[in-house]
Scaffold this motif. Structure first.
Motif, PDB file in Angstrom:
ATOM      1  N   VAL A 165       0.866  -1.176   0.000  1.00 23.21           N
ATOM      2  CA  VAL A 165       0.000   0.000   0.000  1.00 23.21           C
ATOM      3  C   VAL A 165       0.902   1.224   0.000  1.00 23.21           C
ATOM      4  O   VAL A 165       1.818   1.325   0.826  1.00 23.21           O
ATOM      5  CB  VAL A 165      -0.918   0.035   1.239  1.00 23.21           C
ATOM      6  CG1 VAL A 165      -1.743   1.321   1.263  1.00 23.21           C
ATOM      7  CG2 VAL A 165      -1.831  -1.178   1.274  1.00 23.21           C
ATOM      8  N   LEU A 166       0.655   2.154  -0.926  1.00 20.46           N
ATOM      9  CA  LEU A 166       1.428   3.385  -1.019  1.00 20.46           C
ATOM     10  C   LEU A 166       0.617   4.544  -0.452  1.00 20.46           C
ATOM     11  O   LEU A 166      -0.514   4.784  -0.888  1.00 20.46           O
ATOM     12  CB  LEU A 166       1.816   3.659  -2.469  1.00 20.46           C
ATOM     13  CG  LEU A 166       2.973   2.791  -2.983  1.00 20.46           C
ATOM     14  CD1 LEU A 166       2.967   2.708  -4.493  1.00 20.46           C
ATOM     15  CD2 LEU A 166       4.298   3.345  -2.486  1.00 20.46           C
TER      16      LEU A 166
ATOM     17  N   GLY B 137       6.185  11.106  -8.007  1.00 17.26           N
ATOM     18  CA  GLY B 137       5.722  11.707  -6.762  1.00 17.26           C
ATOM     19  C   GLY B 137       4.228  11.540  -6.584  1.00 17.26           C
ATOM     20  O   GLY B 137       3.653  12.079  -5.643  1.00 17.26           O
ATOM     21  N   THR B 138       3.579  10.777  -7.477  1.00 16.59           N
ATOM     22  CA  THR B 138       2.140  10.532  -7.389  1.00 16.59           C
ATOM     23  C   THR B 138       1.885   9.083  -6.988  1.00 16.59           C
ATOM     24  O   THR B 138       2.710   8.198  -7.242  1.00 16.59           O
ATOM     25  CB  THR B 138       1.456  10.796  -8.739  1.00 16.59           C
ATOM     26  OG1 THR B 138       1.867   9.786  -9.679  1.00 16.59           O
ATOM     27  CG2 THR B 138       1.821  12.173  -9.277  1.00 16.59           C
ATOM     28  N   PRO B 139       0.738   8.806  -6.391  1.00 15.92           N
ATOM     29  CA  PRO B 139       0.432   7.423  -6.001  1.00 15.92           C
ATOM     30  C   PRO B 139       0.449   6.451  -7.173  1.00 15.92           C
ATOM     31  O   PRO B 139       0.974   5.342  -7.061  1.00 15.92           O
ATOM     32  CB  PRO B 139      -0.960   7.528  -5.374  1.00 15.92           C
ATOM     33  CG  PRO B 139      -1.065   8.937  -4.918  1.00 15.92           C
ATOM     34  CD  PRO B 139      -0.300   9.751  -5.916  1.00 15.92           C
ATOM     35  N   THR B 140      -0.134   6.860  -8.315  1.00 15.85           N
ATOM     36  CA  THR B 140      -0.180   5.937  -9.446  1.00 15.85           C
ATOM     37  C   THR B 140       1.203   5.704 -10.039  1.00 15.85           C
ATOM     38  O   THR B 140       1.543   4.579 -10.403  1.00 15.85           O
ATOM     39  CB  THR B 140      -1.124   6.451 -10.547  1.00 15.85           C
ATOM     40  OG1 THR B 140      -0.699   7.753 -10.957  1.00 15.85           O
ATOM     41  CG2 THR B 140      -2.543   6.526 -10.053  1.00 15.85           C
ATOM     42  N   GLY B 141       1.993   6.769 -10.158  1.00 11.37           N
ATOM     43  CA  GLY B 141       3.338   6.611 -10.702  1.00 11.37           C
ATOM     44  C   GLY B 141       4.194   5.711  -9.837  1.00 11.37           C
ATOM     45  O   GLY B 141       4.934   4.850 -10.330  1.00 11.37           O
TER      46      GLY B 141
ATOM     47  N   TRP C 196      -3.090   4.617  -2.602  1.00 18.59           N
ATOM     48  CA  TRP C 196      -4.148   5.069  -1.692  1.00 18.59           C
ATOM     49  C   TRP C 196      -4.038   6.573  -1.449  1.00 18.59           C
ATOM     50  O   TRP C 196      -3.077   7.034  -0.830  1.00 18.59           O
ATOM     51  CB  TRP C 196      -4.055   4.322  -0.368  1.00 18.59           C
ATOM     52  CG  TRP C 196      -5.127   4.657   0.625  1.00 18.59           C
ATOM     53  CD1 TRP C 196      -6.418   4.215   0.617  1.00 18.59           C
ATOM     54  CD2 TRP C 196      -4.999   5.489   1.795  1.00 18.59           C
ATOM     55  NE1 TRP C 196      -7.105   4.727   1.697  1.00 18.59           N
ATOM     56  CE2 TRP C 196      -6.266   5.506   2.434  1.00 18.59           C
ATOM     57  CE3 TRP C 196      -3.953   6.220   2.347  1.00 18.59           C
ATOM     58  CZ2 TRP C 196      -6.498   6.230   3.607  1.00 18.59           C
ATOM     59  CZ3 TRP C 196      -4.184   6.941   3.510  1.00 18.59           C
ATOM     60  CH2 TRP C 196      -5.448   6.941   4.136  1.00 18.59           C
ATOM     61  N   ALA C 197      -4.995   7.311  -1.947  1.00 17.97           N
ATOM     62  CA  ALA C 197      -5.107   8.737  -1.635  1.00 17.97           C
ATOM     63  C   ALA C 197      -6.419   8.919  -0.891  1.00 17.97           C
ATOM     64  O   ALA C 197      -7.366   9.535  -1.384  1.00 17.97           O
ATOM     65  CB  ALA C 197      -5.072   9.573  -2.906  1.00 17.97           C
TER      66      ALA C 197
END
Length: 388
Positions: free
Chosen positions: A180-181, A200-204, A227-228
């Motif tokens: 989990v990020l 720097g993004t959750p998906t990246g 996870w945002a």
């Protein structure tokens, strides 16, 4: 003498606190660099209507009070037709209900996204709206359409506030290893998978980690959750310097992880970036055994804990920071509500160190080819001997 020592101690603490405030303001261009956010808290949208619904002839679990294990048990008693009926009637609630079957949440969030897209398209042509209202509505509708693209697995979607979302990469129901990020500042529904600064993004981060897992363990079934699911700070103002938003986000993260455990997913490695590590530090003591296997923080300003022992977790705790990360210049103290405490990469904190010699900057830890990315993947796979 004791009175003098006490006075000196208080004066020193006040001086350090003032210095911290000055450092934060100077380092960010002033408090105006960030705006105060209203945290989204409480149960999923539509919880009251869901709780009051008697369509199945039995009480439904209260989303505000029922734990993920109780939710999982309830859905285990339903037929497929009954589950589908709840999805149709309460897509936003079911889609965000930790403990509900994963596939059911995907279906519910697809419906919720379609409904939100229709609502925004209607707003975009509403004669009562301004030109700015219309532009924002069209942008929101496009965002929903992007998340509805074939193959995307949306585990959570909440349009309230700046919007929250969680996406799964891989098959969560069959994965032998999961991660989990948890992101830091400036992440919301609109920036969840922005093209600028992708790692720097959750998906990246999730896509990069999943590719590295496949490279290290071909054929191994893995899943990564981006996870945002909490209200993040915007900019580097007071929200980023205090624990207010992290305190609101920690129960949400704890509930997500408890929900994964309740649905039979293996205990994940949770990777926490920047301010996300503050959320993780506050969430860890809330988790029961089996909800968390490894806790990895990187680019962390602190976890609002003095040491690993203060996390009260049986999970292995890891920390990484590269030499060029500006977060190292933030004073690692906590005083008068400012700062996040001990540096997680310090010997005093007691975390296991993760190499990050090839990572560059604050968002370079999951860039392909970095030693930190390789180490993170090894941790997710449980190959701890490979982390050097």
């Amino acid at each position: 003498m004791s009175v003098l020592r006490t006075a000196f101690g208080r004066g020193r603490r006040l001086f350090v606190g003032a210095a911290l405030a000055v450092t934060l303001v100077a380092g960010t261009g002033g408090w105006a660099a960030g705006t105060a956010q209203t945290a989204v808290t409480g149960p999923p949208p539509g919880a009251a209507a869901f709780r009051a619904d008697r369509v199945l002839g039995v009480p439904l679990p209260d989303p505000a009070s029922a734990g993920p294990a109780a939710v999982a048990r309830f859905f285990g008693t339903l037929t497929d037709a009954q589950r589908h009926a709840l999805v149709v009637r309460h897509p936003l609630t079911v889609g965000n209900l930790d403990g509900a079957p994963v596939a059911l949440r995907y279906e519910a969030n697809s419906r919720a996204l379609k409904a939100e897209r229709a609502r925004q398209l209607s707003r975009a042509t509403d004669p009562a709206g301004t030109l700015q209202d219309h532009r924002q509505a069209r942008k929101a509708a496009r965002r929903c359409a992007e998340l509805l693209a074939p193959g995307r697995r949306i585990l959570a979607f909440d349009p309230r506030g700046r919007g929250q979302v969680a996406e799964v990469y891989g098959d969560l129901t069959t994965a032998g290893h999961t991660a989990v990020l948890v992101p830091g500042s400036d992440i919301d529904l609109g920036t969840f998978d922005r093209a600028k600064d992708p790692y720097g993004t959750p998906t990246g981060m999730a896509r990069s980690l999943r590719r590295e897992l496949a490279a290290q363990a071909p054929g191994m079934r893995t899943a990564v959750i981006a996870w945002a699911g909490y209200t993040t700070p915007v900019g580097l103002g007071p929200d980023a310097a205090t624990g207010r938003l992290a305190e609101a986000g920690a129960p949400r993260l704890a509930r997500l992880l408890s929900g994964l455990a309740a649905t039979g997913a293996p205990a994940p490695a949770v990777l926490c970036h920047s301010y996300g590590s503050v959320v993780c530090g506050l969430a860890a003591p809330r988790l029961g055994r089996g909800a968390l296997r490894d806790l990895v923080v990187f680019g962390s300003p602190g976890m609002r804990r003095d040491s690993v022992a203060d996390l009260h977790t049986a999970a292995r705790v890891w920390a990484a920071r590269d030499a060029s990360d500006w977060i190292a210049r933030i004073p690692h103290i906590e005083l008068l509500g400012l700062g996040h405490g001990t540096d997680p990469v310090s010997a005093a904190f007691g975390a296991r160190r993760v190499p990050a010699e090839r990572a560059v900057g604050h968002t370079g830890y999951l860039v392909p080819g970095t030693d930190s990315l390789r180490a993170f993947a090894a941790i997710v796979l449980g190959r701890y001997g490979a982390v050097r």
